[in-house]
Motif scaffolding. Structure first.
Motif, mmCIF file in Angstrom:
data_model
loop_
_atom_site.group_PDB
_atom_site.id
_atom_site.type_symbol
_atom_site.label_atom_id
_atom_site.label_comp_id
_atom_site.label_asym_id
_atom_site.label_seq_id
_atom_site.Cartn_x
_atom_site.Cartn_y
_atom_site.Cartn_z
ATOM 1 N N TYR B 237 0.590 -1.181 0.058
ATOM 2 C CA TYR B 237 0.039 0.035 0.133
ATOM 3 C C TYR B 237 0.844 1.256 -0.116
ATOM 4 O O TYR B 237 0.713 2.106 -0.659
ATOM 5 C CB TYR B 237 -0.906 0.038 1.219
ATOM 6 C CG TYR B 237 -2.211 -0.748 1.034
ATOM 7 C CD1 TYR B 237 -2.262 -2.270 0.847
ATOM 8 C CD2 TYR B 237 -3.425 0.028 0.724
ATOM 9 C CE1 TYR B 237 -3.494 -2.817 0.625
ATOM 10 C CE2 TYR B 237 -4.539 -0.487 0.720
ATOM 11 C CZ TYR B 237 -4.671 -1.842 0.545
ATOM 12 O OH TYR B 237 -5.935 -2.445 0.504
ATOM 13 N N HIS B 240 2.357 2.628 -2.944
ATOM 14 C CA HIS B 240 1.605 3.109 -4.203
ATOM 15 C C HIS B 240 1.501 4.869 -3.678
ATOM 16 O O HIS B 240 1.273 5.967 -4.631
ATOM 17 C CB HIS B 240 0.145 2.669 -3.775
ATOM 18 C CG HIS B 240 0.017 1.581 -4.704
ATOM 19 N ND1 HIS B 240 0.136 0.122 -4.292
ATOM 20 C CD2 HIS B 240 -0.754 1.164 -5.836
ATOM 21 C CE1 HIS B 240 0.145 -0.696 -4.955
ATOM 22 N NE2 HIS B 240 -0.674 0.036 -6.187
ATOM 23 N N TYR B 271 -5.229 5.654 -1.221
ATOM 24 C CA TYR B 271 -4.947 4.228 -1.118
ATOM 25 C C TYR B 271 -3.868 3.974 -0.026
ATOM 26 O O TYR B 271 -4.039 3.037 0.815
ATOM 27 C CB TYR B 271 -4.746 3.753 -2.602
ATOM 28 C CG TYR B 271 -4.648 2.177 -2.698
ATOM 29 C CD1 TYR B 271 -3.434 1.790 -2.899
ATOM 30 C CD2 TYR B 271 -5.716 1.364 -2.428
ATOM 31 C CE1 TYR B 271 -3.166 0.105 -3.106
ATOM 32 C CE2 TYR B 271 -5.562 -0.093 -2.552
ATOM 33 C CZ TYR B 271 -4.374 -0.507 -2.750
ATOM 34 O OH TYR B 271 -4.167 -1.778 -2.829
ATOM 35 N N ALA B 272 -2.637 4.490 -0.136
ATOM 36 C CA ALA B 272 -1.572 4.424 0.610
ATOM 37 C C ALA B 272 -2.076 4.634 2.073
ATOM 38 O O ALA B 272 -1.530 3.940 3.084
ATOM 39 C CB ALA B 272 -0.394 5.278 0.239
ATOM 40 N N VAL B 275 -4.215 2.012 4.488
ATOM 41 C CA VAL B 275 -3.764 0.680 5.321
ATOM 42 C C VAL B 275 -3.576 0.984 6.572
ATOM 43 O O VAL B 275 -3.632 -0.058 7.212
ATOM 44 C CB VAL B 275 -2.478 0.201 4.482
ATOM 45 C CG1 VAL B 275 -1.363 1.291 5.011
ATOM 46 C CG2 VAL B 275 -2.148 -1.288 4.591
ATOM 47 N N GLY B 421 -10.894 -0.503 -1.424
ATOM 48 C CA GLY B 421 -10.092 -1.060 -2.548
ATOM 49 C C GLY B 421 -10.790 -0.578 -4.030
ATOM 50 O O GLY B 421 -10.369 0.097 -4.954
#
Lengths: 407, 435
Positions: B237, B240, B271-272, B275, B421
């Motif tokens: 993650y 990205h 997105y990163a 996590v 996701g």
């Protein structure tokens, strides 16, 4: 002095028209495939050849179908010829000779497949190019039998003349171009930046692939521990097996996703890293052509100054030493210089045309390149995003089913 | 199963087959106890609300920093009597003391474990430092969980020391020591010795011991691999996030693609970042598994206690059998087995009648005492087996319920991760489309 607003020569005008016409040519008249890699073993070496299959309706070809076998060296030769002949056109890059890190084995299956795909793309890009696809070298590459190609390769400018070219190029690049038009400076700056960015993206993507693979390795160990646990339990056995099943499914999806990334995004980014280098080379060559022209112009100016100057004392002394009449000496000198100036002017005219053509070729191809770059990268990233959505969706559905069934 | 050595008539040892009537009886007893105890938790709300750092001098008079936890108690509702809102601070070592006291005082109970003293199975992001705020927070939750477990246990919730632990901060330690529980504790050596030499442990306990060993092995392995998986997922993650940075920089030099790239970059950053939440939730799942990993120690402790009780019974029974045999020999004058006595009497002649009579009387006394001892030990052993097995069944039900729930919530976590996701990459796809 070179002036960007000089009228264009007829030759370059034709070329410009061609660029604008061939925007979206749905009338594709040449189809090329590269496939069927085969290994050849000789006494001295082992190498791979690829089948190159061409189907075409173009009139310059005698037949409508050709099947030949070519090795990597042959592709290299073709690229070199295309770049020599059209030094400021942007030729799509070839895959590299060796990949330093990752795969060292030249005969590794993955490596061959990756190379095959890149070679296929290379030929098709050449075929799509309105000017490059008309190249005689290209035609010979596609149609000649192996021995014919060898013979053809031997023709062409000899070693010495190529040396001469190289020396000139080096000399010009050392001298540097003095009045580069603004637009080419802008392009150069862009290429610098683009090269950096695409290089970073290439590295980031490779890193992602690496991390995903390591994640996958751990997952493969993780799932079985739940199965192991289920062996000790009664009530929980079903659920534990359910979780194990989910993790297994995650493994499968991750494997697919990594494969997709490696097949789709990684090669494209890598290609454009090579493209950036190609662009830098093209800009350098354009600069050299202009530099040569500028150099000749400077020489002309010097000669003119020479001619118009009063005879120097040294000239007078020299002439009288040779027993010449000072008047005659001066006259002869003037005539000689005039001749040289005329020659120079002719050369300069040719060079000016050359610069003109080079600039227009590059300008036209630049727009074209940008469009394909955008198209290629957009589609690669889109495909990646789609695949990632697919990955999560498939896994989601699986877990959902598991929850209702066993969990 | 009967003891092998010696004649019959020796006490019944282990009882592996409870009749169904006895089983029912056990369950009824448990239910009665639950109602009798009326789980403390029904009356009192217990929470470990905060954690704070303190400095002080330790036992060797050196400065140390330690963490204290605030225990708050209040009545469940306005109608509950006898409970007033209260709060006091306790440190981890006091919890340990409480637990040790409970272990010794109620050896037939599978006592809930405490959260880790030190962060053991961690993945790289979590610091292994005891002072790390995340670790302290998770420990706070673990301590609260421990108190809830004890307060809802049918037997333990009635314990006075426990009640005082929650409500009185002065002199609690002295009170615990005054119970003299440390003297009652079985030495480790004794327990290990018993484990090796017991002849007829109850089969169910042997099985339970195997189960707890298996569970410990598999849970340790599972937790370790999970931590590694978490580590790797974190890596994927976070890398990205680099896309975010590069897309943003690249968008600056592109005209047509600029907007699409810029917004795609933002989604990559999101997105990163996502996590962190995902893994924090998973940590909670790992903690639930860890509790049961630590529970295996408590299970083994109960099994060991059984082995010890059983062993003591066997020893006492053996002793009785020996004495009986001696009496028989003395009475009949026969020497069945080789003995020094037999040898000496052969060599030096038999004893006088008076001597024999005296000896007989001593033996009779010893026999009587021995029989008493056997009866006592037998009852003790039976009691233990009965009460322990009730608690073990309770524990098994609790474990199955808790872990089932944990597994389901784990699956739900995975689903939530998938949904996130899907959203991020669908958004990214839109942005790429605009390029």
């Amino acid at each position: 002095m070179f002036n960007a607003s000089m009228p264009t020569s007829p030759g370059s005008m034709v070329n410009q028209c061609k660029f604008e016409e061939d925007e979206e040519s749905d009338s594709k008249d040449i189809f090329i495939t590269v496939d069927n890699p085969e290994s050849h073993v000789t006494a001295i070496e082992t190498f791979i050849t690829y089948r190159v299959l061409t189907k075409t309706t173009r009139s310059e070809f005698d037949n409508s179908e050709y099947e030949v076998r070519r090795r990597y060296q042959d592709f290299l030769w073709l690229k070199g010829k295309l770049e020599d002949t059209h030094s400021t056109l942007i030729v799509h890059p070839l895959p590299e000779k060796f990949v330093v890190k990752g795969m060292v084995e030249r005969f590794n299956g993955d490596f061959i497949e990756t190379r095959r795909k890149a070679l296929h793309k290379f030929l098709n890009r050449v075929a799509d190019h309105p000017i490059l696809s008309c190249s005689e070298d290209f035609k010979v590459f596609l149609s000649a039998q192996a021995w014919e190609l060898t013979t053809y390769k031997k023709q062409g400018p000899g070693f010495l003349s190529r040396m001469g070219e190289t020396v000139r190029a080096v000399a010009n690049s050392v001298r540097g171009v003095k009045n580069r038009p603004e637009e080419f400076t802008a392009i150069q700056e862009y290429v610098e930046d683009f090269s950096n960015k695409i290089g970073s993206l290439d590295k980031v993507t490779q890193r992602i692939v690496k991390e995903q693979k390591e994640y996958l390795e751990e997952l493969k160990e993780y799932g079985p521990t739940y199965t192991l646990w289920s062996g000790s339990e009664e009530e929980l056995a079903e659920q534990l097996k359910g979780v194990a099943g989910c993790i297994e499914r995650c493994c499968k999806e991750t494997e697919e996703q990594v494969g997709h990334l490696s097949d789709t995004l990684v090669p494209v980014l890598h290609e454009y890293v090579l493209c950036a280098e190609t662009l830098k080379a093209v800009l350098r060559r354009r600069d050299n052509i202009q530099a040569e022209f500028e150099a000749k112009n400077e020489a002309l100016a010097t000669k003119k100054v020479d001619r118009d100057a009063e005879s120097s004392d040294l000239g007078f002394v020299w002439g009288s030493l040779l027993g010449k009449n000072p008047e005659e000496a001066r006259h002869q000198r003037q005539e000689r210089l005039d001749g040289e100036i005329e020659e120079l002017k002719e050369e300069i005219d040719k060079l000016e045309d050359r610069v003109e053509w080079a600039n227009n070729a590059l300008k036209g191809d630049w727009g074209r390149w940008q469009r394909s770059m955008r198209g290629d990268l957009k589609s690669a990233f889109l495909s990646t995003a789609e695949k990632n959505v697919d990955y999560y969706e498939k896994y989601f559905i699986f877990i959902h089913t598991q929850i209702t069934v066993s969990l | 199963m009967m003891a092998d050595s010696g004649p019959k008539e020796v006490a019944v040892i282990g009882n592996t087959e409870l009749t169904s009537a006895e089983l029912d009886n056990n369950i009824k007893n448990t239910m009665v106890e639950i109602e009798k105890g009326t789980s403390l938790l029904r009356k009192m709300e217990i929470s470990v609300a905060e954690a704070e750092k303190r400095t002080g001098k330790n036992t060797v008079n050196m400065q140390e920093i330690y963490t204290v936890y605030l225990i708050e108690t209040r009545p469940v509702d306005a109608l509950t009597e006898g409970i007033t809102p209260d709060s006091l601070w306790r440190r981890y070592s006091e919890f340990e003391l409480l637990r040790n006291y409970l272990l010794v005082t109620y050896p037939f109970v599978v006592v809930a474990p405490l959260p880790e003293k030190r962060a053991e199975i961690v993945w790289h992001k979590l610091s292994a430092d005891n002072m790390d705020p995340d670790f302290v927070e998770r420990r706070r939750v673990g301590l609260e969980n421990f108190l809830h477990r004890v307060a809802s246990h049918p037997v333990l919730c009635n314990d006075n020391i426990f009640y005082i632990f929650l409500t009185e901060d002065k002199d609690w330690k002295e009170m615990v020591y005054e119970t003299g529980f440390q003297a009652k504790a079985d030495s480790r050596l004794k327990a290990v010795n018993a484990a090796f030499r017991v002849k007829n442990p109850d089969g169910r306990f042997t099985e339970l011991k195997h189960y707890s060993d298996e569970l410990q092995t598999v849970l340790s392995q599972l937790l370790r691999v999970r931590a590694r998986v978490a580590d790797r997922l974190y890596g994927v993650y976070k890398v990205h996030g680099n896309y975010g940075r590069v897309f943003s920089e690249w968008s600056a030099i592109e005209k047509e693609m600029g907007d699409g790239l810029q917004s795609a970059g933002h989604h990559m950053d999101a997105y990163a970042a996502s996590v962190d939440d995902i893994l924090e939730e998973e940590e909670h799942y790992a903690d639930q598994l860890k509790e049961y990993l630590f529970y295996t120690d408590a299970l083994r402790a109960v099994c060991r206690k059984h082995e010890l009780t059983q062993f003591e019974l066997e020893m006492v029974a053996l002793d009785l059998a020996c004495k009986k045999q001696q009496k028989e020999e003395l009475v009949t004058g026969t020497v069945r087995t080789f003995s020094l006595k037999g040898m000496t009497s052969k060599l030096f002649g038999q004893e006088t009648a008076e001597q024999r009579e005296a000896k007989l009387q001593v033996l009779e006394q010893q026999l009587k005492e021995g029989e008493e001892a056997v009866k006592e030990k037998n009852t003790e052993s039976d009691e233990f087996v009965k009460t322990a097995w009730v608690d073990i069944e309770r524990f098994k039900d609790q474990k199955d319920r808790d872990l089932k729930e944990a597994l389901i919530s784990y699956a739900v976590m995975q689903i939530s991760m998938c949904k996130k996701g899907i959203q991020v990459w669908t958004n990214a796809k839109e942005c790429f489309n605009k390029m």
